[in-house]
Design an enzyme around this catalytic site. Structure first.
Site, short mmCIF file in Angstrom:
data_model
loop_
_atom_site.label_atom_id
_atom_site.label_comp_id
_atom_site.label_asym_id
_atom_site.label_seq_id
_atom_site.Cartn_x
_atom_site.Cartn_y
_atom_site.Cartn_z
N ARG A 124 2.05 5.02 7.00
CA ARG A 124 3.15 4.92 6.02
C ARG A 124 2.92 3.76 5.07
O ARG A 124 2.60 3.95 3.90
CB ARG A 124 4.49 4.77 6.76
CG ARG A 124 5.73 4.98 5.87
CD ARG A 124 6.11 3.82 5.02
NE ARG A 124 6.47 2.62 5.78
CZ ARG A 124 6.77 1.47 5.24
NH1 ARG A 124 6.73 1.30 3.93
NH2 ARG A 124 7.06 0.42 6.00
N ASP A 125 3.03 2.55 5.56
CA ASP A 125 2.93 1.37 4.69
C ASP A 125 1.52 1.23 4.12
O ASP A 125 1.34 0.71 3.02
CB ASP A 125 3.29 0.11 5.50
CG ASP A 125 3.76 -1.03 4.62
OD1 ASP A 125 3.89 -0.83 3.40
OD2 ASP A 125 3.99 -2.13 5.15
N HIS B 67 6.25 -8.88 10.39
CA HIS B 67 5.49 -7.95 9.55
C HIS B 67 4.78 -8.77 8.48
O HIS B 67 5.38 -9.16 7.48
CB HIS B 67 6.48 -6.95 8.93
CG HIS B 67 5.88 -5.91 8.04
ND1 HIS B 67 5.87 -4.58 8.38
CD2 HIS B 67 5.30 -5.99 6.81
CE1 HIS B 67 5.31 -3.88 7.40
NE2 HIS B 67 4.96 -4.72 6.44
N HIS C 58 1.70 -9.50 5.70
CA HIS C 58 0.60 -9.05 4.84
C HIS C 58 -0.39 -10.22 4.74
O HIS C 58 -0.08 -11.35 5.10
CB HIS C 58 1.13 -8.64 3.47
CG HIS C 58 1.86 -7.33 3.49
ND1 HIS C 58 1.46 -6.23 2.77
CD2 HIS C 58 2.97 -6.94 4.17
CE1 HIS C 58 2.28 -5.22 3.00
NE2 HIS C 58 3.21 -5.63 3.84
N CYS D 199 2.14 -3.40 -1.68
CA CYS D 199 3.50 -3.02 -2.04
C CYS D 199 3.55 -2.73 -3.53
O CYS D 199 3.20 -3.60 -4.34
CB CYS D 199 4.50 -4.12 -1.70
SG CYS D 199 6.20 -3.76 -2.21
N ASN E 107 -1.35 -4.87 4.79
CA ASN E 107 -0.84 -5.41 6.04
C ASN E 107 -1.98 -6.08 6.81
O ASN E 107 -3.14 -5.73 6.64
CB ASN E 107 -0.28 -4.29 6.93
CG ASN E 107 0.92 -3.63 6.32
OD1 ASN E 107 0.79 -2.76 5.46
ND2 ASN E 107 2.10 -4.01 6.74
#
Length: 301
Positions: A16-17, A208, A210, A241, A250
């Site tokens: 997803r991310d 979370h 990055h 993002c 990430n």
């Protein structure tokens, strides 16, 4: 602060991310094969897609089909990002085990990302949270830009707590606190977790990170000293993002696992199977991914 935990749980967010910011489109069949490979790695949760409108994230427009075709491992929670009630309806139909809702601690980033103010976002997410909980689903609340915002600069712990309080009151099971632009350093982790853990138990907090400035691993180590045992990461270091200019991917699941193995921390994950999944998606994207341990493993073949 303690030292190292005995066990750490990694949530794989690459499908997803990771993919949402990639220009190279991955076919549905390749996504399904990749997620099935990840499902054999020992990971306990995979965020496999996003049920936002395809106009906003075209790379994930096949969320419904992917959810219907992946081979489900009963030991894994398969979750997806859900922005509103329409998205929740589709996600429940696709058989999600968990729903992730999302907003920012920064007013400007929230408007860029969701096209709403923070106060306008709460009622939308509260409806989704209640709907998902009524359906018996686990709900995670993502809070973005908890350290720095690309538009506003430094974000205070008070701004973060204001959002966390509302999400917890609405009924989320846990909170994922995001270093969305990857600029945090360990002293900022000290400042934030020092305040957050006075309000919420460590079991409810997921970090979370990055890796824009190469600080993600250092920040994970500092988080573990505060008793945090849950982290989001993306295979190979995929991601970025679209509403955070210059943000890198990430932190790489491969690199996090190498760290945890080296510290003697159990994860239940298979490093070789994880490398296989990383090599597969790297070949489909047609480019080298930023994970250092993946690059080393590839050089040994």
């Amino acid at each position: 602060m303690g030292r190292w935990p005995e066990f750490v749980q990694i949530k794989e967010v690459g499908p997803r991310d990771g993919l949402q910011n990639e220009k190279q489109r991955i076919s549905t069949a390749d996504k399904v094969h990749w997620i099935n490979t990840l499902s054999e790695s020992g990971v306990t949760e995979i965020e496999y897609s996003s049920f936002v409108h395809p106009k906003w994230v075209p790379a994930l427009s096949d969320a419904n089909e992917v959810g219907g075709r992946i081979r489900r491992n009963p030991n894994i929670r398969y979750s997806a990002l859900v922005p509103n009630m329409k998205g929740l309806e589709l996600a429940l139909g696709a058989g999600i085990d968990g729903a992730s809702v999302f907003m920012s601690a920064s007013e400007t980033h929230n408007k860029k990302n969701i096209n709403k103010s923070i106060d306008e976002t709460y009622p939308v997410l509260e409806e989704v949270i209640h709907g998902a909980k009524d359906a018996g689903k686990h709900v995670t609340g993502y809070v973005s830009t908890v350290f720095d915002c690309p538009y506003e600069g430094e974000i205070t712990p008070e701004q973060v707590l204001r959002v966390c309080d509302r999400l917890i009151e609405a009924g989320v099971d846990d909170l994922s606190l995001g270093d969305t632009i990857g600029t945090a350093v360990p002293v900022q982790v000290d400042q934030l977790l020092g305040e957050v853990l006075e309000r919420f138990p460590s079991e409810k907090i997921i970090m979370h990170f990055h890796d824009t400035r190469g600080m993600a691993i250092a920040n994970i180590m500092r988080s573990m000293e505060y008793g945090i045992t849950r982290f989001d990461s993306a295979i190979g270091g995929l991601g970025g993002c679209p509403y955070a200019p210059g943000a890198a991917g990430n932190v790489a699941t491969n690199d996090v696992l190498y760290l945890l193995n080296g510290l003697g921390i159990k994860t239940g994950m298979d490093e070789h199977k994880l490398q296989e999944a990383a090599m597969y998606i790297q070949s489909k994207l047609g480019k080298s991914l930023p994970s250092k341990s993946l690059a080393y493993a590839a050089s040994q073949n």
